[in-house]
Design an enzyme around this catalytic site. Structure first.
Site, PDB file in Angstrom:
ATOM      1  N   SER A 111       0.824  -1.214   0.000  1.00  0.00           N
ATOM      2  CA  SER A 111       0.000   0.000   0.000  1.00  0.00           C
ATOM      3  C   SER A 111       0.861   1.269   0.000  1.00  0.00           C
ATOM      4  O   SER A 111       1.991   1.276   0.487  1.00  0.00           O
ATOM      5  CB  SER A 111      -0.898   0.028   1.240  1.00  0.00           C
TER       6      SER A 111
HETATM    7  N1  SAH Z   1      -1.188  -4.708   3.950  1.00  0.00           N
HETATM    8  C1  SAH Z   1      -0.400  -4.757   2.731  1.00  0.00           C
HETATM    9  C2  SAH Z   1      -1.257  -4.613   1.509  1.00  0.00           C
HETATM   10  C3  SAH Z   1      -1.360  -5.873   0.780  1.00  0.00           C
HETATM   11  S1  SAH Z   1      -2.398  -5.831  -0.645  1.00  0.00           S
HETATM   12  C4  SAH Z   1       0.706  -3.740   2.823  1.00  0.00           C
HETATM   13  O1  SAH Z   1       1.254  -3.557   3.857  1.00  0.00           O
HETATM   14  O2  SAH Z   1       1.077  -3.136   1.850  1.00  0.00           O
HETATM   15  C5  SAH Z   1      -3.836  -6.641  -0.029  1.00  0.00           C
HETATM   16  C6  SAH Z   1      -3.675  -8.079   0.324  1.00  0.00           C
HETATM   17  O3  SAH Z   1      -4.972  -8.561   0.689  1.00  0.00           O
HETATM   18  C7  SAH Z   1      -3.176  -8.995  -0.770  1.00  0.00           C
HETATM   19  O4  SAH Z   1      -2.002  -9.614  -0.358  1.00  0.00           O
HETATM   20  C8  SAH Z   1      -4.308 -10.017  -0.935  1.00  0.00           C
HETATM   21  O5  SAH Z   1      -3.856 -11.326  -1.210  1.00  0.00           O
HETATM   22  C9  SAH Z   1      -4.974  -9.943   0.420  1.00  0.00           C
HETATM   23  N2  SAH Z   1      -6.346 -10.456   0.487  1.00  0.00           N
HETATM   24  C10 SAH Z   1      -7.370 -10.324  -0.397  1.00  0.00           C
HETATM   25  N3  SAH Z   1      -8.460 -10.993   0.039  1.00  0.00           N
HETATM   26  C11 SAH Z   1      -8.121 -11.550   1.243  1.00  0.00           C
HETATM   27  C12 SAH Z   1      -8.800 -12.366   2.193  1.00  0.00           C
HETATM   28  N4  SAH Z   1     -10.059 -12.769   2.028  1.00  0.00           N
HETATM   29  N5  SAH Z   1      -8.132 -12.754   3.290  1.00  0.00           N
HETATM   30  C13 SAH Z   1      -6.841 -12.379   3.502  1.00  0.00           C
HETATM   31  N6  SAH Z   1      -6.140 -11.622   2.645  1.00  0.00           N
HETATM   32  C14 SAH Z   1      -6.767 -11.209   1.527  1.00  0.00           C
END
Ligand code: SAH
Length: 269
Positions: A111
């Site tokens: 993010s």
């Molecule tokens: N928090 C991260 C952002 C990751 S992007 C950061 O620090 O930058 C969002 C993430 O959500 C992805 O890795 C995706 O695989 C995950 N995601 C999507 N649906 C999900 C679910 N149902 N349970 C857990 N993770 C999920």
């Protein structure tokens, strides 16, 4: 992303609400990090081997964020404490302190710092008074590479972060290991189900966008707690939504600005 002042915008048909408790300025993020065993500073200052003065560039990024609008000082301190360059691939390390999302593999992204700061700031506004100046017990849905989880750890007493992609869950575990955050629990599974063993949570934050907030998150939100998540609106546009679980009973839902997140998907892979 447009950054309106920290005033809630109600959705059509809802009364406008203004939520905001005075933050306790007495505890800095670094004090919190010390208290909760936050980032290992040796790891945080580690050189990337690419001539990057990580602490200096990180400080500049935080100054740019600070100049961009009204942001919570404790959250900015937390962002300043986490070495974002350790969470991105070597080829992208020179962009680690730009305000941009970057690929982390498996079609997902880390993010943007401004979005992390904004969302955590809104959470802080809602829960600090009750949870003693910090976010209390936190559930993060969407660990990705673990960056936001590490920032949350600076402001919380316990963070549970769930990721549905095994490759990313493993990657995050390896990336956070040197930072020695003992109060961070990484869970592999479907975050749409929350994580019942550690519920209830004072704060819930989602890093992926679904068509609505899953029922399980509402059930696992503590009374007095706050949830923030991107949600698709009627026009299929993503918007940040905040849900407060009221002491008096029931929930209060408020909408914020438009955002851009990867999709929330069910099941794990
Ligand atoms: N928090 C991260 C952002 C990751 S992007 C950061 O620090 O930058 C969002 C993430 O959500 C992805 O890795 C995706 O695989 C995950 N995601 C999507 N649906 C999900 C679910 N149902 N349970 C857990 N993770 C999920």
């Amino acid at each position: 992303m447009a950054r309106p002042p920290k005033k809630l915008v109600s959705s059509p048909g809802e009364p406008q609400t203004q939520v905001g408790t005075q933050l306790n300025p007495a505890m800095t993020a670094s004090a919190m990090a010390r208290r909760s065993g936050g980032v290992n500073q040796a790891a945080a200052g580690r050189s990337t081997g690419l001539g990057l003065d990580s602490e200096g560039v990180r400080r500049s990024m935080v100054e740019r964020l600070r100049a961009s609008g009204p942001l919570d000082a404790k959250v900015l301190d937390a962002v300043a404490a986490v070495p974002r360059h350790l969470f991105v691939d070597a080829a992208l390390v020179t962009q680690a302190y730009e305000d941009t999302s970057l690929p982390i593999g498996h079609g997902q992204t880390i993010s943007k710092p401004s979005v992390v700061t904004r969302m955590i700031g809104v959470l802080m506004d809602g829960v600090t008074a009750r949870a003693g100046g910090h976010l209390g017990k936190v559930l993060e849905v969407g660990t990705g590479c673990g960056y936001q989880a590490a920032v949350l750890c600076q402001l919380s007493r316990h963070v549970v972060s769930v990721e549905r992609i095994k490759g990313l869950h493993d990657k995050a575990r390896d990336l956070v290991a040197p930072l020695r955050m003992d109060h961070l629990r990484l869970v592999y599974g479907d975050g749409m189900l929350g994580h019942p063993p550690n519920a209830p949570y004072d704060s819930i934050i989602a890093a992926a966008c679904g068509s609505d907030v899953p029922e399980a998150w509402l059930e696992q939100l503590a009374v007095g707690g706050r949830l923030i998540s991107p949600v698709l609106d009627a026009a299929n546009k993503q918007r940040l939504v905040v849900i407060d679980r009221l002491e008096a009973g029931g929930f209060q839902r408020t909408e914020y600005e438009a955002v851009q997140f990867v999709p929330l998907k069910s099941g794990s892979i």
